[in-house]
Scaffold this motif. Structure first.
Motif, short mmCIF file in Angstrom:
data_model
loop_
_atom_site.label_atom_id
_atom_site.label_comp_id
_atom_site.label_asym_id
_atom_site.label_seq_id
_atom_site.Cartn_x
_atom_site.Cartn_y
_atom_site.Cartn_z
N LEU A 76 27.76 65.99 -24.04
CA LEU A 76 27.49 64.89 -24.97
C LEU A 76 28.66 64.61 -25.91
O LEU A 76 28.74 63.51 -26.48
CB LEU A 76 26.25 65.22 -25.81
CG LEU A 76 24.92 65.28 -25.06
CD1 LEU A 76 23.80 65.64 -26.02
CD2 LEU A 76 24.62 63.96 -24.37
N LEU A 77 29.57 65.57 -26.08
CA LEU A 77 30.65 65.41 -27.05
C LEU A 77 31.52 64.18 -26.77
O LEU A 77 31.85 63.43 -27.71
CB LEU A 77 31.50 66.67 -27.09
CG LEU A 77 32.65 66.67 -28.10
CD1 LEU A 77 32.11 66.45 -29.51
CD2 LEU A 77 33.44 67.97 -28.02
N PRO A 78 31.95 63.91 -25.52
CA PRO A 78 32.75 62.69 -25.30
C PRO A 78 32.03 61.41 -25.72
O PRO A 78 32.65 60.52 -26.31
CB PRO A 78 33.00 62.72 -23.78
CG PRO A 78 32.91 64.15 -23.40
CD PRO A 78 31.85 64.71 -24.28
N ALA A 79 30.72 61.33 -25.44
CA ALA A 79 29.97 60.15 -25.86
C ALA A 79 29.90 60.05 -27.38
O ALA A 79 29.99 58.94 -27.95
CB ALA A 79 28.56 60.18 -25.27
N VAL A 80 29.77 61.18 -28.05
CA VAL A 80 29.74 61.18 -29.52
C VAL A 80 31.08 60.69 -30.07
O VAL A 80 31.14 59.92 -31.04
CB VAL A 80 29.40 62.58 -30.04
CG1 VAL A 80 29.55 62.65 -31.55
CG2 VAL A 80 27.98 62.97 -29.63
N ILE A 81 32.18 61.13 -29.45
CA ILE A 81 33.50 60.71 -29.91
C ILE A 81 33.68 59.20 -29.74
O ILE A 81 34.19 58.51 -30.64
CB ILE A 81 34.59 61.49 -29.16
CG1 ILE A 81 34.55 62.96 -29.56
CG2 ILE A 81 35.97 60.89 -29.43
CD1 ILE A 81 35.51 63.82 -28.78
N VAL A 82 33.26 58.67 -28.60
CA VAL A 82 33.38 57.22 -28.38
C VAL A 82 32.53 56.46 -29.39
O VAL A 82 32.96 55.44 -29.94
CB VAL A 82 32.96 56.86 -26.94
CG1 VAL A 82 32.91 55.35 -26.76
CG2 VAL A 82 33.93 57.47 -25.94
N ALA A 83 31.32 56.96 -29.67
CA ALA A 83 30.48 56.31 -30.67
C ALA A 83 31.17 56.32 -32.05
O ALA A 83 31.10 55.33 -32.80
CB ALA A 83 29.12 57.00 -30.75
N GLY A 84 31.84 57.43 -32.37
CA GLY A 84 32.57 57.49 -33.63
C GLY A 84 33.71 56.49 -33.68
O GLY A 84 33.97 55.87 -34.72
N VAL A 85 34.42 56.31 -32.55
CA VAL A 85 35.50 55.32 -32.49
C VAL A 85 34.95 53.91 -32.66
O VAL A 85 35.56 53.07 -33.33
CB VAL A 85 36.28 55.46 -31.17
CG1 VAL A 85 37.30 54.32 -31.02
CG2 VAL A 85 36.99 56.81 -31.11
N VAL A 86 33.79 53.65 -32.07
CA VAL A 86 33.17 52.33 -32.21
C VAL A 86 32.88 52.04 -33.69
O VAL A 86 33.16 50.94 -34.20
CB VAL A 86 31.89 52.23 -31.38
CG1 VAL A 86 31.13 50.96 -31.70
CG2 VAL A 86 32.22 52.28 -29.89
N LEU A 87 32.34 53.02 -34.40
CA LEU A 87 32.03 52.82 -35.82
C LEU A 87 33.31 52.70 -36.64
O LEU A 87 33.41 51.84 -37.53
CB LEU A 87 31.18 53.99 -36.32
CG LEU A 87 29.78 54.12 -35.72
CD1 LEU A 87 29.09 55.38 -36.23
CD2 LEU A 87 28.94 52.89 -36.01
N TRP A 88 34.28 53.57 -36.36
CA TRP A 88 35.52 53.54 -37.14
C TRP A 88 36.29 52.23 -36.94
O TRP A 88 36.87 51.70 -37.88
CB TRP A 88 36.39 54.72 -36.72
CG TRP A 88 37.81 54.61 -37.17
CD1 TRP A 88 38.30 54.83 -38.43
CD2 TRP A 88 38.93 54.21 -36.38
NE1 TRP A 88 39.65 54.60 -38.47
CE2 TRP A 88 40.07 54.23 -37.22
CE3 TRP A 88 39.09 53.87 -35.04
CZ2 TRP A 88 41.34 53.90 -36.74
CZ3 TRP A 88 40.35 53.55 -34.56
CH2 TRP A 88 41.46 53.57 -35.41
N SER A 89 36.27 51.70 -35.72
CA SER A 89 37.06 50.50 -35.41
C SER A 89 36.40 49.22 -35.90
O SER A 89 36.95 48.13 -35.71
CB SER A 89 37.28 50.40 -33.90
OG SER A 89 36.05 50.26 -33.20
N ALA A 90 35.23 49.32 -36.52
CA ALA A 90 34.55 48.10 -36.99
C ALA A 90 35.37 47.36 -38.04
O ALA A 90 35.18 46.15 -38.24
CB ALA A 90 33.18 48.46 -37.55
N SER A 91 36.29 48.05 -38.70
CA SER A 91 37.11 47.40 -39.73
C SER A 91 38.29 46.63 -39.15
O SER A 91 38.99 45.94 -39.90
CB SER A 91 37.63 48.45 -40.72
OG SER A 91 38.42 49.42 -40.04
N ILE A 92 38.53 46.72 -37.85
CA ILE A 92 39.62 45.99 -37.22
C ILE A 92 39.19 44.53 -37.04
O ILE A 92 38.18 44.26 -36.40
CB ILE A 92 40.00 46.62 -35.86
CG1 ILE A 92 40.46 48.07 -36.06
CG2 ILE A 92 41.09 45.81 -35.17
CD1 ILE A 92 40.77 48.80 -34.78
#
Length: 342
Positions: A76-92
């Protein structure tokens, strides 16, 4: 009490089988025999309620295993990391750049997933295999974070580097996973010698840079030291096993290339000014020359990263054990017939 019969009973029987099948799949490979035994015992039960209770009990027992929690967590860790990138990149602000950053992380996450539940996994049982895989995750992961931040903060609309960098880093990661999986032929000695050769190459490059600054503006010295690190791995490998020497050399090549490129990226951003060569002499002010030189320094070293990628492809190809041909036993010789009386 009425028993479940007909279609409802059949559905419950199927539900029990599916539940137990899912539970068995998350078991580590060395515990699959236990899961097979549970499935065989379930097949001997006929009452739907009894089958359902048995399957639920087995699933609960599987869920108490620490190895299962580790396996599920790694998956599950890779999916969690991608979800974190999705949230972090919302400011772009620019959508193509944002989803380029997400896609870059998703490609690496898919490759990492193949090392847990796919053909590049699971990791070997030796400490050397686990340590080598952890080093590969660290080197590729740190570089991925650096490049993702760089892509996110670009001030132009050029995203051509995203697919190229995705393929390159995915190749490095896949090579590490293939070399450290249980199907791999690399021995613990080959893995450790490869890591040592790469560290020696990167350390030598760092000593040269610190004693004779600035950082070389091109990758020639780095490539030569990576080749030297590969040669060191070959010299220290057992001479009676040329394939082990080859695998050690390839691991040294990818490790050295990743270490040096990571160092260049970090030093170009936060290193002292004396380490940065003057690559933009026509800038208006010294501050502009330094800032632009920091940006331009990384580009020539992309050739080193590409060279290491070709080594990674060869490392991946050399990772698998050759198939052992089946030995066909010769047919038994016909029994001798005793001669009859003349």
């Amino acid at each position: 009490m009425l028993r479940s019969t007909g279609r409802d009973g059949a559905d419950r029987r199927d539900t029990a089988a599916r539940l137990l099948s899912v539970a068995v799949r998350v078991l580590p490979a060395d515990q699959r025999e236990w899961g097979t035994a549970m499935q065989a015992e379930l097949g001997a039960l006929t009452e739907p309620d009894e089958r359902h209770r048995f399957a639920a009990g087995c699933a609960a027992a599987v869920g108490t295993r620490p190895a299962v929690w580790r396996r599920v967590g790694y998956a599950l860790l890779p999916a969690v990391i991608v979800a974190g990138v999705v949230l972090w990149s919302a400011s772009i602000d620019w959508a193509p750049r944002r989803w380029g950053v997400v896609a870059f992380a998703a490609v690496l996450a898919v490759v990492a997933e193949l090392g847990v539940v796919g053909p590049l996994g699971p990791v070997g049982r030796t400490r050397a295999a686990r340590f080598t895989r952890a080093c590969g995750y660290l080197l590729v992961g740190v570089l991925a974070v650096e490049l993702d931040l760089s892509i996110a903060h670009k001030d132009n609309n050029d995203l051509t580097g995203v697919p190229v960098l995705s393929v390159v880093l995915a190749g490095y990661l896949a090579a590490t996973l293939a070399t450290t999986s249980r199907r791999a032929a690399a021995t613990s000695r080959s893995l450790l010698l490869g890591l040592a050769g790469g560290v020696i190459a990167a350390a030598a490059w760092g000593v040269v840079v610190l004693l004779a600054p600035p950082i070389p503006p091109g990758p020639n010295l780095a490539a030569a030291l990576v080749a030297a690190g590969m040669a060191v791995a070959v010299l220290l490998a057992p001479r009676r096993d040329p394939k082990a020497a080859l695998r050690a050399a390839l691991i040294a090549g990818t490790t050295g290339a990743l270490l040096i490129f990571n160092a260049v990226v970090i030093l170009s951003s936060v290193g002292p000014a004396e380490l940065i060569p003057s690559l933009v002499p026509h800038a208006l002010t010294p501050a502009d020359r330094l800032a632009n030189s920091r940006i331009e320094l990384v580009d020539p070293y992309l050739w080193l990263l590409l060279l290491g990628w070709f080594v990674a492809v060869a490392q991946w190809a050399a990772a698998r054990s050759p198939a052992i041909p089946a030995v066909v036993a010769p047919p038994p010789a016909p029994a001798a017939v005793a001669p009859g009386p003349s």
